[in-house]
Scaffold this motif. Structure first.
Motif, PDB file in Angstrom:
ATOM      1  N   UNK A   1       0.833  -1.203   0.000  1.00  0.00           N
ATOM      2  CA  UNK A   1       0.000   0.000   0.000  1.00  0.00           C
ATOM      3  C   UNK A   1       0.866   1.251   0.000  1.00  0.00           C
ATOM      4  N   UNK A   2       0.470   2.251  -0.798  1.00  0.00           N
ATOM      5  CA  UNK A   2       1.199   3.516  -0.764  1.00  0.00           C
ATOM      6  C   UNK A   2       0.385   4.571  -0.026  1.00  0.00           C
TER       7      UNK A   2
ATOM      8  N   UNK B   1      -1.075   2.285   8.708  1.00  0.00           N
ATOM      9  CA  UNK B   1       0.134   1.606   8.253  1.00  0.00           C
ATOM     10  C   UNK B   1       0.935   1.013   9.382  1.00  0.00           C
ATOM     11  N   UNK B   2       0.981   1.717  10.505  1.00  0.00           N
ATOM     12  CA  UNK B   2       1.720   1.217  11.666  1.00  0.00           C
ATOM     13  C   UNK B   2       1.018   0.039  12.324  1.00  0.00           C
ATOM     14  N   UNK B   3      -0.315   0.103  12.396  1.00  0.00           N
ATOM     15  CA  UNK B   3      -1.076  -0.907  13.142  1.00  0.00           C
ATOM     16  C   UNK B   3      -1.415  -2.149  12.327  1.00  0.00           C
TER      17      UNK B   3
ATOM     18  N   UNK C   1       1.473  -4.616   3.385  1.00  0.00           N
ATOM     19  CA  UNK C   1       2.819  -4.103   3.613  1.00  0.00           C
ATOM     20  C   UNK C   1       2.843  -2.605   3.323  1.00  0.00           C
ATOM     21  N   UNK C   2       3.728  -1.924   4.006  1.00  0.00           N
ATOM     22  CA  UNK C   2       3.954  -0.503   3.749  1.00  0.00           C
ATOM     23  C   UNK C   2       5.449  -0.244   3.926  1.00  0.00           C
TER      24      UNK C   2
ATOM     25  N   UNK D   1       3.968  10.249   4.949  1.00  0.00           N
ATOM     26  CA  UNK D   1       2.699  10.590   5.595  1.00  0.00           C
ATOM     27  C   UNK D   1       2.925  11.446   6.844  1.00  0.00           C
ATOM     28  N   UNK D   2       3.973  11.151   7.589  1.00  0.00           N
ATOM     29  CA  UNK D   2       4.272  11.938   8.781  1.00  0.00           C
ATOM     30  C   UNK D   2       4.639  13.373   8.392  1.00  0.00           C
TER      31      UNK D   2
END
Length: 268
Positions: free
Chosen positions: A31-32, A98-100, A62-63, A71-72
């Motif tokens: 995923x982007x 993405x993190x979770x 996956x990321x 994103x940040x």
């Protein structure tokens, strides 16, 4: 999922199962950032839609680390520009998803440009962001998506570049609907070339020595066929001479006859 869309998705998955055996369950979905932000903005529940689209097959999202960093940065920039909380929340929620929910691909796992065999879009990828460039290298490694990623993106430039590489399935969101694109023309063309090679080489199982033997046998058969045709021609000519006294195409010449008596003047 509507019937027509479900049928199209089944055909697409079947195409990859038959022609790209490395694209098999458990599927790997890459995923982007554009895709994640769009899913948040349109309230698309990916944890429900992905299983339905993939026929309930196992999968892992996956990321890349560069996508999370992108994103940040966007989230921080939006907050600094005093944008609305809702806009800022899209980037923050996308990063948190993405993190979770995704496995993170670290920067040292990204193939380098030198190891990437697809150089057709070398000029275009120089204009990509770091995140898009990493995804491109992951999906095109080996020339035909060796690592078997399904790429989910809303970036048109990235999607166009990936469509030129065989066997790179693409996910996108259209009108809050998760869509799996049909195989690209590059995938269909690559498959057609492989099928033609299999027909020529008996399914691709012939060795170089066996191909040479087949070629020699065909050459001998052609020579025997030509000799047989020559013998039949000779027999035909001989039969013609015996029957008509000439060659095959010899025709009897008509003897000259006297004048027609009715057309002649009477004497005396």
């Amino acid at each position: 999922m509507r019937h027509g869309r479900a049928k199209s998705t089944r055909r697409t998955l079947q195409f990859y199962r038959l022609n790209a055996p490395h694209l098999k369950p458990p599927y790997k979905l890459l995923l982007d950032g554009t895709f994640l932000v769009t899913s948040i903005r349109n309230k698309v529940p990916l944890y429900e839609r992905f299983p339905k689209t993939l026929q309930q097959e196992a999968h892992t999202c996956y990321v890349t680390r560069s996508t999370l960093a992108e994103l940040e940065k966007l989230s921080t920039s939006a907050a600094a520009a005093a944008d609305s909380d809702e806009t800022n929340n899209f980037f923050a929620q996308a990063r948190q998803y993405g993190l979770d929910e995704c496995e993170i691909i670290e920067n040292d796992k990204i193939p380098t440009a030198a190891s990437n065999t697809n150089t057709k879009h070398a000029k275009a990828i120089r204009e990509f962001s770091d995140a898009s460039r990493d995804i491109f290298h992951l999906a095109t490694e080996g020339g035909n998506n060796r690592q078997a990623y399904f790429v989910a993106t809303q970036d048109d430039a990235l999607a166009d570049a990936l469509r030129a590489t065989p066997y790179v399935p693409l996910f996108r969101i259209g009108r809050a609907v998760l869509l799996l694109e049909s195989p690209s023309s590059a995938s269909r063309s690559y498959t057609g070339n492989l099928e033609r090679k299999k027909l020529v080489s008996a399914g691709g199982n012939m060795t170089e020595e066996e191909r040479k033997m087949v070629k020699d046998v065909n050459k001998k058969d052609n020579k025997k066929r030509k000799e047989r045709m020559k013998e039949e021609q000779k027999k035909l000519e001989k039969r013609s001479r015996d029957e008509f006294g000439g060659g095959v195409n010899t025709r009897r010449k008509k003897k000259a006859k006297g004048p027609n008596p009715l057309s002649c003047k009477k004497k005396g």
